[in-house]
Design an enzyme around this catalytic site. Structure first.
Site, PDB file in Angstrom:
ATOM      1  N   SER A 133       0.906  -1.360  -0.121  1.00  0.00           N
ATOM      2  CA  SER A 133       0.076  -0.070   0.075  1.00  0.00           C
ATOM      3  C   SER A 133       0.619   1.206   0.193  1.00  0.00           C
ATOM      4  O   SER A 133       1.767   1.314   0.697  1.00  0.00           O
ATOM      5  CB  SER A 133      -0.796  -0.035   1.265  1.00  0.00           C
ATOM      6  OG  SER A 133      -1.586   1.283   1.179  1.00  0.00           O
ATOM      7  N   LYS A 192     -12.995  -4.669   3.222  1.00  0.00           N
ATOM      8  CA  LYS A 192     -13.883  -3.726   3.013  1.00  0.00           C
ATOM      9  C   LYS A 192     -15.284  -4.022   3.283  1.00  0.00           C
ATOM     10  O   LYS A 192     -15.830  -3.264   3.870  1.00  0.00           O
ATOM     11  CB  LYS A 192     -13.689  -3.065   1.642  1.00  0.00           C
ATOM     12  CG  LYS A 192     -12.668  -2.211   1.367  1.00  0.00           C
ATOM     13  CD  LYS A 192     -12.440  -1.590   0.119  1.00  0.00           C
ATOM     14  CE  LYS A 192     -11.216  -0.883  -0.085  1.00  0.00           C
ATOM     15  NZ  LYS A 192     -11.471  -0.031  -1.417  1.00  0.00           N
ATOM     16  N   ASN A 227     -14.268   2.075   3.598  1.00  0.00           N
ATOM     17  CA  ASN A 227     -12.709   1.997   3.312  1.00  0.00           C
ATOM     18  C   ASN A 227     -12.133   2.996   4.397  1.00  0.00           C
ATOM     19  O   ASN A 227     -10.900   3.212   4.225  1.00  0.00           O
ATOM     20  CB  ASN A 227     -12.471   2.612   2.069  1.00  0.00           C
ATOM     21  CG  ASN A 227     -12.718   3.881   1.504  1.00  0.00           C
ATOM     22  OD1 ASN A 227     -13.411   4.705   2.478  1.00  0.00           O
ATOM     23  ND2 ASN A 227     -11.879   4.473   0.754  1.00  0.00           N
ATOM     24  N   ASP A 287     -14.559   6.013  -1.712  1.00  0.00           N
ATOM     25  CA  ASP A 287     -14.011   5.542  -2.885  1.00  0.00           C
ATOM     26  C   ASP A 287     -14.987   6.226  -3.852  1.00  0.00           C
ATOM     27  O   ASP A 287     -14.505   6.606  -5.121  1.00  0.00           O
ATOM     28  CB  ASP A 287     -14.025   4.286  -3.180  1.00  0.00           C
ATOM     29  CG  ASP A 287     -12.764   3.474  -2.363  1.00  0.00           C
ATOM     30  OD1 ASP A 287     -11.913   4.257  -2.486  1.00  0.00           O
ATOM     31  OD2 ASP A 287     -12.997   1.988  -2.033  1.00  0.00           O
ATOM     32  N   GLY A 321     -15.845  -4.981 -15.247  1.00  0.00           N
ATOM     33  CA  GLY A 321     -15.708  -5.620 -14.082  1.00  0.00           C
ATOM     34  C   GLY A 321     -16.642  -5.272 -13.155  1.00  0.00           C
ATOM     35  O   GLY A 321     -17.250  -4.206 -13.050  1.00  0.00           O
ATOM     36  N   GLY A 381     -17.065  -5.961  -9.383  1.00  0.00           N
ATOM     37  CA  GLY A 381     -16.387  -6.188  -7.950  1.00  0.00           C
ATOM     38  C   GLY A 381     -16.387  -5.003  -6.977  1.00  0.00           C
ATOM     39  O   GLY A 381     -17.567  -4.213  -7.388  1.00  0.00           O
ATOM     40  N   GLY A 382     -15.967  -4.862  -6.098  1.00  0.00           N
ATOM     41  CA  GLY A 382     -15.897  -3.962  -5.217  1.00  0.00           C
ATOM     42  C   GLY A 382     -15.715  -2.418  -5.712  1.00  0.00           C
ATOM     43  O   GLY A 382     -16.849  -1.538  -5.452  1.00  0.00           O
ATOM     44  N   TYR A 434      -3.677   2.532 -10.988  1.00  0.00           N
ATOM     45  CA  TYR A 434      -2.827   3.356 -10.671  1.00  0.00           C
ATOM     46  C   TYR A 434      -1.430   3.095 -11.071  1.00  0.00           C
ATOM     47  O   TYR A 434      -0.341   4.003 -11.069  1.00  0.00           O
ATOM     48  CB  TYR A 434      -2.761   4.331  -9.567  1.00  0.00           C
ATOM     49  CG  TYR A 434      -2.863   3.592  -8.141  1.00  0.00           C
ATOM     50  CD1 TYR A 434      -4.029   3.010  -7.790  1.00  0.00           C
ATOM     51  CD2 TYR A 434      -1.618   3.053  -7.663  1.00  0.00           C
ATOM     52  CE1 TYR A 434      -4.194   2.158  -6.674  1.00  0.00           C
ATOM     53  CE2 TYR A 434      -1.534   2.503  -6.391  1.00  0.00           C
ATOM     54  CZ  TYR A 434      -2.934   2.002  -5.990  1.00  0.00           C
ATOM     55  OH  TYR A 434      -3.007   1.210  -4.767  1.00  0.00           O
ATOM     56  N   GLY A 441      -5.893   5.684 -12.330  1.00  0.00           N
ATOM     57  CA  GLY A 441      -6.439   5.473 -10.974  1.00  0.00           C
ATOM     58  C   GLY A 441      -5.836   6.333 -10.078  1.00  0.00           C
ATOM     59  O   GLY A 441      -6.106   6.556  -8.781  1.00  0.00           O
TER      60      GLY A 441
HETATM   61  P1  NAP Z   1     -12.575  -7.169  -7.072  1.00  0.00           P
HETATM   62  O1  NAP Z   1     -13.489  -6.994  -5.876  1.00  0.00           O
HETATM   63  O2  NAP Z   1     -11.470  -8.606  -6.741  1.00  0.00           O
HETATM   64  O3  NAP Z   1     -13.185  -7.204  -8.225  1.00  0.00           O
HETATM   65  C1  NAP Z   1     -12.468  -7.418  -9.631  1.00  0.00           C
HETATM   66  C2  NAP Z   1     -13.450  -7.516 -10.697  1.00  0.00           C
HETATM   67  O4  NAP Z   1     -12.492  -7.790 -11.822  1.00  0.00           O
HETATM   68  C3  NAP Z   1     -14.334  -8.690 -10.726  1.00  0.00           C
HETATM   69  O5  NAP Z   1     -15.589  -8.440 -11.503  1.00  0.00           O
HETATM   70  C4  NAP Z   1     -13.589  -9.973 -11.467  1.00  0.00           C
HETATM   71  O6  NAP Z   1     -14.514 -10.783 -12.018  1.00  0.00           O
HETATM   72  C5  NAP Z   1     -12.762  -8.929 -12.279  1.00  0.00           C
HETATM   73  N1  NAP Z   1     -11.691  -9.875 -12.898  1.00  0.00           N
HETATM   74  C6  NAP Z   1     -10.756 -10.053 -12.144  1.00  0.00           C
HETATM   75  N2  NAP Z   1      -9.680 -10.507 -12.847  1.00  0.00           N
HETATM   76  C7  NAP Z   1     -10.318 -10.705 -14.021  1.00  0.00           C
HETATM   77  C8  NAP Z   1      -9.551 -11.281 -15.456  1.00  0.00           C
HETATM   78  N3  NAP Z   1      -8.201 -11.931 -15.486  1.00  0.00           N
HETATM   79  N4  NAP Z   1     -10.524 -11.298 -16.481  1.00  0.00           N
HETATM   80  C9  NAP Z   1     -11.742 -10.751 -16.350  1.00  0.00           C
HETATM   81  N5  NAP Z   1     -12.141 -10.235 -15.124  1.00  0.00           N
HETATM   82  C10 NAP Z   1     -11.535 -10.233 -14.368  1.00  0.00           C
HETATM   83  O7  NAP Z   1     -11.196  -5.885  -7.027  1.00  0.00           O
HETATM   84  P2  NAP Z   1     -11.496  -4.320  -6.926  1.00  0.00           P
HETATM   85  O8  NAP Z   1     -11.463  -4.115  -5.326  1.00  0.00           O
HETATM   86  O9  NAP Z   1     -12.896  -4.030  -7.244  1.00  0.00           O
HETATM   87  O10 NAP Z   1     -10.569  -3.872  -7.563  1.00  0.00           O
HETATM   88  C11 NAP Z   1     -10.640  -3.697  -8.995  1.00  0.00           C
HETATM   89  C12 NAP Z   1      -9.243  -2.990  -9.618  1.00  0.00           C
HETATM   90  O11 NAP Z   1      -9.605  -1.568  -9.186  1.00  0.00           O
HETATM   91  C13 NAP Z   1      -7.989  -3.418  -9.020  1.00  0.00           C
HETATM   92  O12 NAP Z   1      -7.177  -3.081  -9.947  1.00  0.00           O
HETATM   93  C14 NAP Z   1      -7.735  -2.386  -7.851  1.00  0.00           C
HETATM   94  O13 NAP Z   1      -6.489  -1.818  -7.754  1.00  0.00           O
HETATM   95  C15 NAP Z   1      -8.330  -1.124  -8.536  1.00  0.00           C
HETATM   96  N6  NAP Z   1      -8.746  -0.172  -7.532  1.00  0.00           N
HETATM   97  C16 NAP Z   1      -8.015   1.160  -7.616  1.00  0.00           C
HETATM   98  C17 NAP Z   1      -8.690   2.230  -6.805  1.00  0.00           C
HETATM   99  C18 NAP Z   1      -7.894   3.555  -6.713  1.00  0.00           C
HETATM  100  O14 NAP Z   1      -8.057   4.310  -5.802  1.00  0.00           O
HETATM  101  N7  NAP Z   1      -7.496   3.839  -7.978  1.00  0.00           N
HETATM  102  C19 NAP Z   1      -9.406   1.751  -5.613  1.00  0.00           C
HETATM  103  C20 NAP Z   1     -10.032   0.512  -5.657  1.00  0.00           C
HETATM  104  C21 NAP Z   1      -9.493  -0.371  -6.443  1.00  0.00           C
HETATM  105  P3  NAP Z   1     -14.766 -12.233 -11.367  1.00  0.00           P
HETATM  106  O15 NAP Z   1     -15.821 -11.856 -10.341  1.00  0.00           O
HETATM  107  O16 NAP Z   1     -15.507 -12.987 -12.297  1.00  0.00           O
HETATM  108  O17 NAP Z   1     -13.458 -12.790 -10.636  1.00  0.00           O
END
Ligand code: NAP
Length: 281
Positions: A19, A70, A91, A106, A130, A132-133, A227, A248
């Site tokens: 982090s 989270k 968060n 967020d 995507g 996810g969270g 990012y 990001g």
């Molecule tokens: P998460 O909850 O694990 O969700 C990830 C999503 O991406 C899910 O829908 C997952 O699908 C999909 N995915 C993962 N790997 C994949 C692949 N190889 N092919 C296709 N789909 C895939 O993660 P998250 O917390 O949402 O984070 C997502 C991204 O956002 C990360 O890169 C994280 O670093 C970034 N992020 C950035 C910030 C910022 O402040 N800039 C804040 C939060 C997150 P499945 O459900 O099918 O696995």
């Protein structure tokens, strides 16, 4: 200098070694001469409840919460602010009069990363990849700012359809398989295209997002929540195609600045925070 009076803020996650928040937040406290320190607190899932009690017992002022805690942490907090209730994840924690209150910065962090770059949201259409969270926070932020239409594409149709059902119905939101033609049709008309998956984070992983760039309008703003690296293959393709791109880093700074404000009551020094991040990205 850390003294007996220094206010303590932590970041709960597992792992937390990667982090950049400790660097960013400590630089922010120092720049405003605030007597605060921000420390990494690696916590395994089975100790999360004890860690929350520990924050109170040790006189912490607040904390950030990161992957994978989270959602799970919500069960152990005393109050959940509406910002976190809507997203279903926390968060940021503020500890006041012995109570742990959960927030989520967020969604607003993402929105501010767009609005500071003069991207309009009200009445526009967005396509996300995507479900996810982070995607959930982005959708909540877009809805709160009056987006007209949201399409979420993902590799798993059942998951993404369930995801799309979990929001207030004021906004038109649909989930689809990103390999189906409907997804590419939506891309043709969208104003904002956002990667909310980790695809592009690792140079070793050659997976690509399912975008046919000829279908993307040159006015579409292309965003990546990633990012690090600051320029993902997705953003590079968008730039080559002539699109405005946003990575990001702005969201990371903005969500951190909003958390900083919750703990200290002062606006987060965004420029200092971004400068510190840029040194390590
Ligand atoms: P998460 O909850 O694990 O969700 C990830 C999503 O991406 C899910 O829908 C997952 O699908 C999909 N995915 C993962 N790997 C994949 C692949 N190889 N092919 C296709 N789909 C895939 O993660 P998250 O917390 O949402 O984070 C997502 C991204 O956002 C990360 O890169 C994280 O670093 C970034 N992020 C950035 C910030 C910022 O402040 N800039 C804040 C939060 C997150 P499945 O459900 O099918 O696995």
């Amino acid at each position: 200098m850390i003294t007996g009076r220094t206010e303590k803020i932590g970041i709960l996650g597992w792992p937390v070694g990667h982090s950049l928040s400790p660097l960013m937040q400590n630089a922010a406290f120092e720049s405003l001469h605030l007597d605060y320190v921000y420390v990494p607190l690696p916590v395994q899932a089975e100790y999360l409840a004890q860690a929350v009690v520990g924050l109170k017992a040790l006189g912490f002022t607040g904390a950030n919460v990161t992957i994978p805690h989270k959602v799970a942490i919500m069960a152990y907090l005393d109050e959940i602010d509406s910002s976190a209730q809507l997203i279903g994840a926390v968060n940021t924690i503020v500890i006041k009069e012995g109570k742990c209150i959960g927030y989520n910065t967020d969604a607003q962090g993402f929105i501010r990363s767009l609005t500071t770059k003069n991207v309009m949201i009200t009445g526009k259409s967005a396509v996300l990849m995507g479900a996810g969270g982070a995607s959930r926070a982005v959708v909540c932020g877009l809805i709160q700012h009056g987006i007209g239409q949201i399409t979420v594409g993902a590799r798993n149709l059942i998951k993404v359809q369930e995801f799309a059902k979990g929001f207030p119905t004021v906004t038109n939101i649909e989930g689809c398989d990103w390999n189906e033609s409907i997804f590419n049709n939506r891309i043709k008309d969208c104003d904002i295209l956002i990667n909310c998956t980790p695809i592009g984070m690792s140079a070793d992983n050659k997976e690509e997002l399912p975008i046919i760039w000829d279908n993307v309008h040159s006015d579409t703003v292309v965003c990546d929540l990633i990012y690090n690296p600051p320029m993902t293959p997705f953003l590079k393709s968008a730039q080559n195609h002539g699109n405005k791109i946003i990575n990001g880093a702005g969201m990371l700074v903005e969500q951190g600045a909003l958390a900083f404000e919750l703990w200290t009551g002062k606006p987060g020094p965004r420029k200092i925070m971004l400068e510190m991040l840029s040194k390590y990205m």
